[in-house]
Design a protein around this motif. Structure first.
Motif, PDB file in Angstrom:
ATOM      1  N   LEU A   9       0.835  -1.199   0.000  1.00 22.93           N
ATOM      2  CA  LEU A   9       0.000   0.000   0.000  1.00 22.93           C
ATOM      3  C   LEU A   9       0.873   1.253   0.000  1.00 22.93           C
ATOM      4  CD1 LEU A   9      -2.904   1.091   0.105  1.00 22.93           C
ATOM      5  CD2 LEU A   9      -2.721   1.042   2.597  1.00 22.93           C
ATOM      6  N   LEU A  10       1.909   1.251   0.827  1.00 26.81           N
ATOM      7  CA  LEU A  10       2.829   2.387   0.855  1.00 26.81           C
ATOM      8  C   LEU A  10       3.551   2.534  -0.482  1.00 26.81           C
ATOM      9  CD1 LEU A  10       3.890   4.618   2.755  1.00 26.81           C
ATOM     10  CD2 LEU A  10       5.723   3.039   3.412  1.00 26.81           C
ATOM     11  N   ALA A  11       3.922   1.424  -1.082  1.00 24.52           N
ATOM     12  CA  ALA A  11       4.562   1.469  -2.403  1.00 24.52           C
ATOM     13  C   ALA A  11       3.621   2.097  -3.435  1.00 24.52           C
ATOM     14  CB  ALA A  11       4.985   0.069  -2.841  1.00 24.52           C
ATOM     15  N   LEU A  12       2.354   1.717  -3.404  1.00 27.90           N
ATOM     16  CA  LEU A  12       1.374   2.317  -4.324  1.00 27.90           C
ATOM     17  C   LEU A  12       1.229   3.815  -4.074  1.00 27.90           C
ATOM     18  CD1 LEU A  12      -1.477  -0.359  -4.464  1.00 27.90           C
ATOM     19  CD2 LEU A  12      -0.035   0.420  -6.353  1.00 27.90           C
ATOM     20  N   PHE A  13       1.174   4.202  -2.806  1.00 29.08           N
ATOM     21  CA  PHE A  13       1.075   5.610  -2.434  1.00 29.08           C
ATOM     22  C   PHE A  13       2.262   6.401  -2.994  1.00 29.08           C
ATOM     23  CE2 PHE A  13       2.673   8.779   0.595  1.00 29.08           C
ATOM     24  CZ  PHE A  13       1.650   9.714   0.553  1.00 29.08           C
ATOM     25  N   TYR A  14       3.466   5.896  -2.775  1.00 29.85           N
ATOM     26  CA  TYR A  14       4.654   6.600  -3.252  1.00 29.85           C
ATOM     27  C   TYR A  14       4.756   6.579  -4.774  1.00 29.85           C
ATOM     28  CZ  TYR A  14       6.909   8.041   1.046  1.00 29.85           C
ATOM     29  OH  TYR A  14       7.211   8.682   2.215  1.00 29.85           O
ATOM     30  N   ALA A  15       4.363   5.495  -5.412  1.00 29.91           N
ATOM     31  CA  ALA A  15       4.388   5.442  -6.877  1.00 29.91           C
ATOM     32  C   ALA A  15       3.446   6.491  -7.460  1.00 29.91           C
ATOM     33  CB  ALA A  15       4.019   4.043  -7.365  1.00 29.91           C
ATOM     34  N   ALA A  17       2.326   9.230  -5.900  1.00 26.51           N
ATOM     35  CA  ALA A  17       2.856  10.553  -5.563  1.00 26.51           C
ATOM     36  C   ALA A  17       3.995  10.929  -6.506  1.00 26.51           C
ATOM     37  CB  ALA A  17       3.314  10.586  -4.109  1.00 26.51           C
ATOM     38  N   GLY A  18       4.871   9.984  -6.794  1.00 26.96           N
ATOM     39  CA  GLY A  18       5.967  10.248  -7.726  1.00 26.96           C
ATOM     40  C   GLY A  18       5.449  10.589  -9.112  1.00 26.96           C
ATOM     41  N   TYR A  19       4.475   9.832  -9.563  1.00 29.45           N
ATOM     42  CA  TYR A  19       3.841  10.105 -10.856  1.00 29.45           C
ATOM     43  C   TYR A  19       3.264  11.515 -10.883  1.00 29.45           C
ATOM     44  CZ  TYR A  19       0.021  10.031 -14.250  1.00 29.45           C
ATOM     45  OH  TYR A  19      -0.846  10.348 -15.266  1.00 29.45           O
ATOM     46  N   ARG A  20       2.562  11.904  -9.809  1.00 31.27           N
ATOM     47  CA  ARG A  20       1.965  13.251  -9.733  1.00 31.27           C
ATOM     48  C   ARG A  20       3.045  14.333  -9.772  1.00 31.27           C
ATOM     49  NH1 ARG A  20      -1.926  13.839 -11.986  1.00 31.27           N
ATOM     50  NH2 ARG A  20      -1.987  15.913 -11.108  1.00 31.27           N
ATOM     51  N   PHE A  44      11.095  17.473  -9.678  1.00 29.78           N
ATOM     52  CA  PHE A  44      11.273  16.365 -10.619  1.00 29.78           C
ATOM     53  C   PHE A  44      11.995  15.197  -9.943  1.00 29.78           C
ATOM     54  CE2 PHE A  44      14.038  14.088 -13.578  1.00 29.78           C
ATOM     55  CZ  PHE A  44      13.110  13.603 -14.481  1.00 29.78           C
ATOM     56  N   TRP A  45      13.122  15.486  -9.297  1.00 27.74           N
ATOM     57  CA  TRP A  45      13.913  14.413  -8.696  1.00 27.74           C
ATOM     58  C   TRP A  45      13.237  13.809  -7.472  1.00 27.74           C
ATOM     59  CZ3 TRP A  45      16.965  11.750 -11.437  1.00 27.74           C
ATOM     60  CH2 TRP A  45      17.598  12.312 -12.523  1.00 27.74           C
ATOM     61  N   THR A  46      12.394  14.575  -6.787  1.00 28.40           N
ATOM     62  CA  THR A  46      11.644  13.951  -5.689  1.00 28.40           C
ATOM     63  C   THR A  46      10.629  12.967  -6.244  1.00 28.40           C
ATOM     64  OG1 THR A  46      10.082  15.812  -5.566  1.00 28.40           O
ATOM     65  CG2 THR A  46      11.950  15.841  -4.034  1.00 28.40           C
ATOM     66  N   GLY A  47      10.061  13.276  -7.400  1.00 30.49           N
ATOM     67  CA  GLY A  47       9.162  12.317  -8.041  1.00 30.49           C
ATOM     68  C   GLY A  47       9.886  11.038  -8.423  1.00 30.49           C
ATOM     69  N   ILE A  48      11.070  11.188  -8.982  1.00 26.46           N
ATOM     70  CA  ILE A  48      11.883  10.023  -9.335  1.00 26.46           C
ATOM     71  C   ILE A  48      12.220   9.221  -8.079  1.00 26.46           C
ATOM     72  CG2 ILE A  48      14.130   9.278 -10.260  1.00 26.46           C
ATOM     73  CD1 ILE A  48      12.152  10.232 -12.438  1.00 26.46           C
ATOM     74  N   GLU A  50      10.550   9.049  -5.280  1.00 29.89           N
ATOM     75  CA  GLU A  50       9.356   8.348  -4.794  1.00 29.89           C
ATOM     76  C   GLU A  50       9.087   7.081  -5.603  1.00 29.89           C
ATOM     77  OE1 GLU A  50       6.462  11.722  -2.930  1.00 29.89           O
ATOM     78  OE2 GLU A  50       6.812  11.819  -5.090  1.00 29.89           O
ATOM     79  N   ILE A  51       9.220   7.184  -6.910  1.00 29.77           N
ATOM     80  CA  ILE A  51       8.989   6.014  -7.759  1.00 29.77           C
ATOM     81  C   ILE A  51      10.054   4.940  -7.502  1.00 29.77           C
ATOM     82  CG2 ILE A  51       8.995   5.200 -10.155  1.00 29.77           C
ATOM     83  CD1 ILE A  51       7.661   7.956 -10.857  1.00 29.77           C
ATOM     84  N   ALA A  52      11.305   5.347  -7.394  1.00 29.11           N
ATOM     85  CA  ALA A  52      12.373   4.380  -7.105  1.00 29.11           C
ATOM     86  C   ALA A  52      12.152   3.719  -5.747  1.00 29.11           C
ATOM     87  CB  ALA A  52      13.734   5.072  -7.141  1.00 29.11           C
ATOM     88  N   GLY A  53      11.764   4.506  -4.756  1.00 31.13           N
ATOM     89  CA  GLY A  53      11.475   3.947  -3.434  1.00 31.13           C
ATOM     90  C   GLY A  53      10.315   2.977  -3.480  1.00 31.13           C
ATOM     91  N   ALA A  54       9.290   3.318  -4.239  1.00 34.47           N
ATOM     92  CA  ALA A  54       8.129   2.434  -4.372  1.00 34.47           C
ATOM     93  C   ALA A  54       8.535   1.102  -4.999  1.00 34.47           C
ATOM     94  CB  ALA A  54       7.051   3.111  -5.223  1.00 34.47           C
ATOM     95  N   ILE A  55       9.387   1.160  -6.000  1.00 30.40           N
ATOM     96  CA  ILE A  55       9.857  -0.073  -6.648  1.00 30.40           C
ATOM     97  C   ILE A  55      10.608  -0.937  -5.649  1.00 30.40           C
ATOM     98  CG2 ILE A  55      11.449  -0.980  -8.388  1.00 30.40           C
ATOM     99  CD1 ILE A  55      10.583   1.473 -10.143  1.00 30.40           C
ATOM    100  N   THR A  56      11.464  -0.319  -4.828  1.00 32.55           N
ATOM    101  CA  THR A  56      12.227  -1.113  -3.867  1.00 32.55           C
ATOM    102  C   THR A  56      11.322  -1.730  -2.815  1.00 32.55           C
ATOM    103  OG1 THR A  56      12.760   0.736  -2.387  1.00 32.55           O
ATOM    104  CG2 THR A  56      14.309   0.274  -4.184  1.00 32.55           C
ATOM    105  N   LEU A  57      10.255  -1.023  -2.432  1.00 30.52           N
ATOM    106  CA  LEU A  57       9.318  -1.605  -1.460  1.00 30.52           C
ATOM    107  C   LEU A  57       8.539  -2.763  -2.065  1.00 30.52           C
ATOM    108  CD1 LEU A  57       7.655   1.350   0.498  1.00 30.52           C
ATOM    109  CD2 LEU A  57       9.510  -0.146   1.240  1.00 30.52           C
ATOM    110  N   ALA A  58       8.249  -2.670  -3.340  1.00 34.21           N
ATOM    111  CA  ALA A  58       7.404  -3.681  -3.976  1.00 34.21           C
ATOM    112  C   ALA A  58       8.175  -4.941  -4.376  1.00 34.21           C
ATOM    113  CB  ALA A  58       6.713  -3.080  -5.201  1.00 34.21           C
ATOM    114  N   GLN A  59       9.476  -4.841  -4.499  1.00 34.31           N
ATOM    115  CA  GLN A  59      10.248  -6.013  -4.935  1.00 34.31           C
ATOM    116  C   GLN A  59      10.462  -6.956  -3.750  1.00 34.31           C
ATOM    117  OE1 GLN A  59      13.657  -6.932  -4.130  1.00 34.31           O
ATOM    118  NE2 GLN A  59      13.656  -5.317  -2.591  1.00 34.31           N
ATOM    119  N   PRO A  60      10.230  -8.234  -3.949  1.00 33.45           N
ATOM    120  CA  PRO A  60      10.370  -9.186  -2.839  1.00 33.45           C
ATOM    121  C   PRO A  60      11.698  -9.941  -2.819  1.00 33.45           C
ATOM    122  CG  PRO A  60       9.173 -10.217  -4.613  1.00 33.45           C
ATOM    123  CD  PRO A  60       9.523  -8.818  -5.085  1.00 33.45           C
ATOM    124  N   LEU A  61      12.620  -9.613  -3.711  1.00 34.92           N
ATOM    125  CA  LEU A  61      13.789 -10.467  -3.898  1.00 34.92           C
ATOM    126  C   LEU A  61      14.960 -10.177  -2.967  1.00 34.92           C
ATOM    127  CD1 LEU A  61      13.754 -10.570  -7.788  1.00 34.92           C
ATOM    128  CD2 LEU A  61      12.811 -12.231  -6.177  1.00 34.92           C
TER     129      LEU A  61
END
Length: 137
Positions: A9-15, A17-20, A44-48, A50-61
């Motif tokens: 859920l937090l990953a979706l929120f940050y993704a 927010a980054g998109y916005r 711009f870079w805060t959006g990037i 947020e998206i990078a952080g969201a990706i790291t939260l969503a990855q399970p590996l």
């Protein structure tokens, strides 16, 4: 189970927010404090970030990558707090009171909770649910 669900859920929120930040930076530029240099680039870079952080939260590996992303997002939330405070001060100075305290006070309270949530869901901390000194699971 709840920890994983909240992490996604937090990953979706940050993704989102980054998109916005990337597609509609104007509201973020409006609340950026005047002392921030190059506000367009910062937004711009805060959006990037947020998206990078969201990706790291969503990855399970990778636990290490998950923890790094969680720490990054917690630090990010701390660093953008001045923009939220600035937004509250600007808004409350408006003749109509803007969004009002009913909006801004919960938002100010939510910021440390978001910082904690990133660290907890990212397996950096177990507090307050774990035993003292126990390693996060």
């Amino acid at each position: 189970m709840i920890r994983v669900a909240l992490r996604y859920l937090l990953a979706l929120f940050y993704a989102y927010a980054g998109y916005r930040h990337l597609v509609g930076p104007e509201p973020f530029l409006t609340i950026t404090p005047g002392w921030v240099p190059f506000p367009e680039a910062v937004v711009f870079w805060t959006g990037i970030a947020e998206i990078a952080g969201a990706i790291t939260l969503a990855q399970p590996l990778s636990r290490r990558l998950l923890q790094a992303g969680a720490i990054g997002l917690a630090l990010y939330a701390l660093c953008v707090w001045p923009a939220n405070v600035n937004h509250m001060l600007m808004d409350m100075a408006r003749e109509d009171g803007g969004w009002g305290m009913a909006y801004h006070v919960p938002r100010m309270i939510a910021q440390p909770l978001i910082i904690w949530l990133a660290l907890w869901t990212g397996l950096v901390i177990d507090w307050p649910f774990g035993k003292r000194g126990a390693q996060p699971k």
